[in-house]
Design a protein around this motif. Structure first.
Motif, short mmCIF file in Angstrom:
data_model
loop_
_atom_site.label_atom_id
_atom_site.label_comp_id
_atom_site.label_asym_id
_atom_site.label_seq_id
_atom_site.Cartn_x
_atom_site.Cartn_y
_atom_site.Cartn_z
N TRP A 258 4.91 101.11 -91.22
CA TRP A 258 5.27 101.17 -92.64
C TRP A 258 4.08 101.62 -93.48
O TRP A 258 4.21 102.42 -94.41
CB TRP A 258 5.76 99.80 -93.09
CG TRP A 258 6.31 99.74 -94.48
CD1 TRP A 258 7.21 100.59 -95.05
CD2 TRP A 258 5.99 98.79 -95.49
NE1 TRP A 258 7.48 100.21 -96.34
CE2 TRP A 258 6.74 99.10 -96.64
CE3 TRP A 258 5.15 97.67 -95.52
CZ2 TRP A 258 6.67 98.36 -97.81
CZ3 TRP A 258 5.09 96.92 -96.67
CH2 TRP A 258 5.84 97.28 -97.82
N LEU A 259 2.88 101.12 -93.14
CA LEU A 259 1.67 101.47 -93.89
C LEU A 259 0.98 102.72 -93.35
O LEU A 259 0.02 103.20 -93.96
CB LEU A 259 0.68 100.30 -93.85
CG LEU A 259 1.15 98.99 -94.48
CD1 LEU A 259 0.11 97.89 -94.25
CD2 LEU A 259 1.42 99.16 -95.96
N ALA A 260 1.43 103.22 -92.19
CA ALA A 260 0.84 104.39 -91.52
C ALA A 260 -0.57 104.14 -91.07
O ALA A 260 -1.35 105.07 -90.87
CB ALA A 260 0.89 105.62 -92.44
N SER A 261 -0.95 102.87 -90.86
CA SER A 261 -2.29 102.54 -90.37
C SER A 261 -2.33 101.09 -89.90
O SER A 261 -1.51 100.27 -90.32
CB SER A 261 -3.35 102.75 -91.47
OG SER A 261 -3.12 101.87 -92.55
N GLY A 262 -3.28 100.81 -89.02
CA GLY A 262 -3.48 99.44 -88.55
C GLY A 262 -4.52 98.75 -89.41
O GLY A 262 -5.73 98.86 -89.16
N VAL A 263 -4.07 98.02 -90.41
CA VAL A 263 -4.97 97.36 -91.36
C VAL A 263 -5.46 96.05 -90.76
O VAL A 263 -4.65 95.19 -90.38
CB VAL A 263 -4.26 97.11 -92.70
CG1 VAL A 263 -5.21 96.48 -93.71
CG2 VAL A 263 -3.69 98.42 -93.25
N THR A 264 -6.77 95.88 -90.71
CA THR A 264 -7.35 94.73 -90.01
C THR A 264 -7.32 93.44 -90.83
O THR A 264 -7.42 92.36 -90.27
CB THR A 264 -8.81 95.02 -89.63
OG1 THR A 264 -9.56 95.32 -90.82
CG2 THR A 264 -8.89 96.21 -88.68
N ILE A 265 -7.20 93.53 -92.14
CA ILE A 265 -7.29 92.33 -92.97
C ILE A 265 -5.94 91.63 -93.13
O ILE A 265 -5.86 90.56 -93.75
CB ILE A 265 -7.84 92.68 -94.37
CG1 ILE A 265 -6.91 93.66 -95.09
CG2 ILE A 265 -9.25 93.23 -94.27
CD1 ILE A 265 -7.30 93.91 -96.53
N LEU A 266 -4.88 92.21 -92.57
CA LEU A 266 -3.56 91.59 -92.69
C LEU A 266 -3.41 90.43 -91.72
O LEU A 266 -4.13 90.32 -90.73
CB LEU A 266 -2.48 92.64 -92.42
CG LEU A 266 -2.40 93.80 -93.40
CD1 LEU A 266 -1.31 94.77 -92.99
CD2 LEU A 266 -2.17 93.32 -94.82
N GLY A 267 -2.45 89.56 -92.01
CA GLY A 267 -2.14 88.46 -91.11
C GLY A 267 -2.85 87.16 -91.42
O GLY A 267 -2.49 86.13 -90.85
N ASN A 268 -3.86 87.19 -92.29
CA ASN A 268 -4.56 85.95 -92.64
C ASN A 268 -3.61 84.99 -93.36
O ASN A 268 -3.06 85.32 -94.41
CB ASN A 268 -5.77 86.25 -93.54
CG ASN A 268 -6.88 86.95 -92.79
OD1 ASN A 268 -7.15 86.64 -91.64
ND2 ASN A 268 -7.53 87.90 -93.44
N GLY A 269 -3.41 83.82 -92.78
CA GLY A 269 -2.54 82.83 -93.39
C GLY A 269 -1.06 83.06 -93.14
O GLY A 269 -0.22 82.30 -93.62
N MET A 270 -0.71 84.11 -92.39
CA MET A 270 0.70 84.39 -92.15
C MET A 270 1.38 83.27 -91.36
O MET A 270 2.57 83.01 -91.54
CB MET A 270 0.86 85.73 -91.42
CG MET A 270 2.31 86.11 -91.16
SD MET A 270 2.47 87.75 -90.44
CE MET A 270 3.30 88.63 -91.75
N GLU A 271 0.62 82.62 -90.47
CA GLU A 271 1.21 81.53 -89.71
C GLU A 271 1.68 80.40 -90.62
O GLU A 271 2.73 79.79 -90.38
CB GLU A 271 0.21 80.99 -88.67
CG GLU A 271 -1.07 80.43 -89.23
CD GLU A 271 -2.10 81.48 -89.56
OE1 GLU A 271 -3.12 81.13 -90.19
OE2 GLU A 271 -1.90 82.66 -89.21
N LEU A 272 0.94 80.17 -91.70
CA LEU A 272 1.34 79.13 -92.65
C LEU A 272 2.58 79.55 -93.44
O LEU A 272 3.46 78.72 -93.72
CB LEU A 272 0.19 78.81 -93.60
CG LEU A 272 -1.11 78.33 -92.93
CD1 LEU A 272 -2.18 78.04 -93.97
CD2 LEU A 272 -0.85 77.10 -92.07
N ASP A 273 2.64 80.83 -93.79
CA ASP A 273 3.84 81.33 -94.48
C ASP A 273 5.07 81.22 -93.59
O ASP A 273 6.16 80.85 -94.04
CB ASP A 273 3.64 82.79 -94.90
CG ASP A 273 2.61 82.94 -96.01
OD1 ASP A 273 2.40 81.96 -96.75
OD2 ASP A 273 2.01 84.03 -96.12
N ALA A 274 4.90 81.56 -92.31
CA ALA A 274 6.02 81.48 -91.38
C ALA A 274 6.49 80.04 -91.19
O ALA A 274 7.70 79.76 -91.20
CB ALA A 274 5.63 82.09 -90.03
N ILE A 275 5.54 79.14 -91.03
CA ILE A 275 5.90 77.72 -90.88
C ILE A 275 6.61 77.22 -92.14
O ILE A 275 7.62 76.51 -92.06
CB ILE A 275 4.65 76.87 -90.59
CG1 ILE A 275 4.07 77.25 -89.22
CG2 ILE A 275 4.98 75.38 -90.63
CD1 ILE A 275 2.71 76.65 -88.95
#
Length: 344
Positions: free
Chosen positions: A257-274
């Motif tokens: 979707w972003l056309a690139s592998g962004v390294t700063i993504l995913g921080n805190g996503m586990e908490l959002d998913a929970i």
């Protein structure tokens, strides 16, 4: 003697309806509690959406709804895997790091074709999930510790692939992977269609298959599930593997979707998913949960974020405050409903 017997008969008959009313009232209360547990988040989502539609002119526009749906798709896929894990009574703190790792692997692999770009994150993140499941099920280690270690390991692997985040891999716009992430069908983004298909499949697996029955049984009472012949260890291994695969898939789609592998993504996503899973009605203690509820939980969090953005004068950190308040209220409500059902 006859009068006494008659009086006793009248007394017994008059008391019988009262005794019948108590179970009926208890059953109604139990059904109401279950209804609130399963559909409470949906009611809140509808109310908040209606209020936002009347309060902000741009909220209910097609572009805004499309953007919310597409951006929600990636978290929803992660939350789908988390739903299975939490129903078994576990937790997976590594999904945020695997989401970022999956995006980087997909972007890196896109240089060798879209097939490699899609299969690489699924394979690597699935392997990490498999290791999590083996350590938790076979070695009987705490899920919190195992997945915390996996979170750090996946993040470290991602940083090593990108030279500590200094290098960003790009995805060619003409590739199949880019079309999957950026294209649309019938005016709806392809990631949204894929997410809906995954949730339909997840609901069927959870409700209509023997594996789904085992998932609920393990979360309800692990010892009882083992006595009934349920493969407790295999079930745990499979749900953590599934969580890893879905986290990697979500990362790959986000990179497309972003056309690139962004390294700063995913921080805190586990908490959002929970948060999304619990808000959707899944018990943190396991044994009860709904795939549809997790999707509603994700949408509710996204609508809250969008409303805060619409207000404009509020900082984005207010989203965390509101999400945390929602989560606290849901956990309190779940505890209260659980105690009430036990008293019945």
């Amino acid at each position: 003697m006859t009068a006494t017997k008659s009086d006793a008969t009248v007394t017994t008959a008059s008391n019988r309806p009262t005794g019948d009313q108590e179970p009926a009232g208890s059953a109604r209360s139990e059904r109401l509690s279950a209804l609130i547990q399963q559909h409470g988040a949906l009611a809140v989502l509808v109310i908040v959406s209606l209020i936002a539609s009347f309060s902000f002119d741009s909220f209910a526009t097609g572009d805004n709804i499309s953007n919310m749906a597409t951006s929600s798709a990636f978290l929803a896929i992660v939350a789908l895997g988390m739903t299975f894990v939490i129903i078994t009574g576990g937790i997976d703190l590594s999904v945020g790091s695997m989401f970022a790792l999956g995006g980087v692997l997909a972007a890196w692999g896109s240089r060798h074709g879209s097939l490699v770009a899609l299969s690489l994150p699924l394979t690597v993140c699935g392997a990490i999930g498999l290791v999590n499941g083996l350590l938790i099920a076979r070695s009987r280690l705490a899920p919190f510790i195992v997945t915390l270690a996996a979170m750090l390991g996946a993040r470290g692997l991602m940083l090593s692939l990108t030279d500590e985040g200094a290098e960003t891999y790009l995805i060619s716009k003409g590739s199949l992977l880019a079309e999957i992430g950026q294209g649309s069908t019938l005016g709806i983004g392809n990631p949204v269609w894929l997410t809906l298909a995954l949730f339909v499949g997840g609901a069927v697996v959870l409700r209509r298959t023997r594996f789904g029955q085992h998932v609920y049984a393990v979360g309800g009472n692990e010892d009882a599930a083992a006595l009934m012949g349920a493969p407790v260890a295999v079930t745990k291994i499979l749900v953590y593997t599934l969580s890893g695969v879905l986290a990697g898939l979500a990362g790959a789609l986000n990179a497309a979707w972003l056309a690139s592998g962004v390294t700063i993504l995913g921080n805190g996503m586990e908490l959002d998913a929970i948060s999304a899973v619990v808000i959707g009605g899944t018990l943190l203690t396991g044994g009860l949960g709904y795939v549809s509820g997790s999707l509603v939980g994700v949408l509710l969090l996204k609508v809250i974020q969008n409303v805060i953005n619409q207000i404009g004068s509020l900082d984005s950190s207010y989203q965390l405050v509101v999400s945390g308040a929602f989560l606290a209220l849901v956990v309190i409500a779940q505890t209260w409903l659980g105690r009430r059902q036990r008293l019945m």
